[in-house]
Design an enzyme around this catalytic site. Structure first.
Site, PDB file in Angstrom:
ATOM      1  N   ASP A 158       0.704  -1.659   0.123  1.00  0.00           N
ATOM      2  CA  ASP A 158      -0.338  -0.123   0.117  1.00  0.00           C
ATOM      3  C   ASP A 158       0.676   1.369   0.029  1.00  0.00           C
ATOM      4  O   ASP A 158       1.372   1.648  -0.715  1.00  0.00           O
ATOM      5  CB  ASP A 158      -0.929  -0.185   1.221  1.00  0.00           C
ATOM      6  CG  ASP A 158      -2.288   1.005   1.288  1.00  0.00           C
ATOM      7  OD1 ASP A 158      -1.974   1.497   0.262  1.00  0.00           O
ATOM      8  OD2 ASP A 158      -2.644   1.179   2.814  1.00  0.00           O
ATOM      9  N   LYS A 160      -0.844  -1.508  -4.084  1.00  0.00           N
ATOM     10  CA  LYS A 160      -1.888  -0.328  -4.486  1.00  0.00           C
ATOM     11  C   LYS A 160      -1.768   0.479  -5.548  1.00  0.00           C
ATOM     12  O   LYS A 160      -0.184   1.079  -5.843  1.00  0.00           O
ATOM     13  CB  LYS A 160      -2.752  -0.169  -3.110  1.00  0.00           C
ATOM     14  CG  LYS A 160      -4.208  -0.982  -2.704  1.00  0.00           C
ATOM     15  CD  LYS A 160      -4.553   0.474  -1.585  1.00  0.00           C
ATOM     16  CE  LYS A 160      -5.592  -0.703  -0.738  1.00  0.00           C
ATOM     17  NZ  LYS A 160      -5.689   0.118  -0.018  1.00  0.00           N
ATOM     18  N   PHE A 183     -10.157  -0.934  -0.550  1.00  0.00           N
ATOM     19  CA  PHE A 183      -9.537  -1.446   1.041  1.00  0.00           C
ATOM     20  C   PHE A 183     -10.420  -2.706   1.191  1.00  0.00           C
ATOM     21  O   PHE A 183     -11.619  -3.255  -0.057  1.00  0.00           O
ATOM     22  CB  PHE A 183     -10.397  -1.048   1.950  1.00  0.00           C
ATOM     23  CG  PHE A 183     -10.117  -1.683   3.091  1.00  0.00           C
ATOM     24  CD1 PHE A 183      -8.980  -1.723   4.299  1.00  0.00           C
ATOM     25  CD2 PHE A 183     -10.924  -2.625   3.956  1.00  0.00           C
ATOM     26  CE1 PHE A 183      -8.699  -2.219   5.000  1.00  0.00           C
ATOM     27  CE2 PHE A 183     -10.269  -3.711   4.810  1.00  0.00           C
ATOM     28  CZ  PHE A 183      -9.396  -2.987   6.017  1.00  0.00           C
ATOM     29  N   ASP A 208      -7.216  -9.311   5.585  1.00  0.00           N
ATOM     30  CA  ASP A 208      -8.534  -9.248   6.417  1.00  0.00           C
ATOM     31  C   ASP A 208      -9.167  -7.828   7.428  1.00  0.00           C
ATOM     32  O   ASP A 208      -8.382  -6.844   6.649  1.00  0.00           O
ATOM     33  CB  ASP A 208      -8.064  -9.659   8.250  1.00  0.00           C
ATOM     34  CG  ASP A 208      -7.002  -8.185   9.060  1.00  0.00           C
ATOM     35  OD1 ASP A 208      -6.418  -7.176   8.117  1.00  0.00           O
ATOM     36  OD2 ASP A 208      -7.589  -7.661  10.566  1.00  0.00           O
TER      37      ASP A 208
END
Ligand code: 5GP
Ligand code: MG
Length: 173
Positions: free
Chosen positions: A96, A124, A145, A152
Site C-alpha cells: 500500500d 495498490k 479496501f 482482514d
C-alpha cells in the site's frame, strides 16, 4: 461484498509469480519469509509452486502509522530467522504505502542477507510513499479496501478464497 479477484484469477496470478521467481533464482537456495498474518495464503500457495531448495520462515511485522514515526518497524524478534548470507524472499499480502516492506527489506540487509526481494499478492496504485517497489506482484488494484485470501477487516474475512471489496453492509453481521 463485491468480488475483485476470483479464485481462478488468483490461482493464475500466483502461478505467474512463481514462474517469475523461478526464472529469477533458478536452482539457487532461497529463504522465503512470510509476513504474518496477511501473507499466509500467498506464502502457502506460492511455495508449493517453487522447486528450488528453500527454507520457510514467518515473521510478524507492523509499521507504526503515527506522523512522528512513519515507517518505524515493529518486529517480533524471537521469530526472526538468521538471514546472514541468504537470498531472502519476503512474501506479504499487499503493498500500500510500502512502509512495511521497505522497513523489512532494510532490516534484512542490515542483518547481512546476500539479497532481499519481495513478493506481494496485491499492489495498490497511487498509494506508494517509498522509493522501492515489490519485485514480484500478482495484481495491481485501485485504492480500495480489500479483504480475503489472507487480508482482514478486524481479523475477519481472511479465509475467503477470493479478494473482495468491503462494502458498508458487510460489517453489520
Ligand atoms: P503498507 O506499509 O504498504 O502501507 O501497508 C501494508 C499493510 O497494510 C498490509 O500488509 C496490510 O496489513 C495493510 N493493508 C493495506 N491496504 C489494505 C487493504 O486494502 N486491506 C487490508 N485488509 N489490509 C490492508
Ligand atoms: Mg500486513
Amino acid at each position: 461484498m463485491k468480488t475483485l479477484i476470483d479464485e481462478q484469477e488468483l490461482a493464475r496470478g500466483v502461478a505467474r509469480m512463481a514462474e517469475e521467481i523461478r526464472q529469477r533464482y533458478g536452482d539457487q537456495p532461497l529463504l522465503v519469509i512470510g509476513v504474518l498474518t496477511g501473507g499466509l495464503m500467498l506464502l502457502c500457495d506460492l511455495v508449493r509452486r517453487l522447486e528450488m531448495p528453500l527454507r520457510l520462515a514467518v515473521i510478524r511485522a507492523s509499521s507504526y502509522r503515527g506522523e512522528m514515526q512513519r515507517g518505524v518497524l515493529k518486529l517480533t524478534e524471537d521469530s526472526l530467522p538468521e538471514v546472514a548470507g541468504e537470498h531472502v524472499l519476503l512474501v506479504d499480502d499487499i503493498f500500500d504505502t510500502g512502509h512495511t516492506l521497505d522497513a523489512l527489506i532494510r532490516t534484512m540487509r542490515e542483518r547481512g542477507a546476500t539479497s532481499v526481494a519481495s513478493a506481494v499478492l496485491l499492489e495498490k496504485s497511487g498509494t506508494c510513499q517509498v522509493e522501492m517497489k515489490p519485485d514480484f506482484r500478482g495484481f495491481v488494484i485501485p485504492d480500495v479496501f480489500v479483504v480475503g485470501y489472507g487480508l482482514d477487516y478486524r481479523d475477519r474475512f481472511r479465509n475467503l478464497p477470493f479478494v473482495a471489496i468491503l462494502e458498508p453492509g458487510d460489517l453489520e453481521s
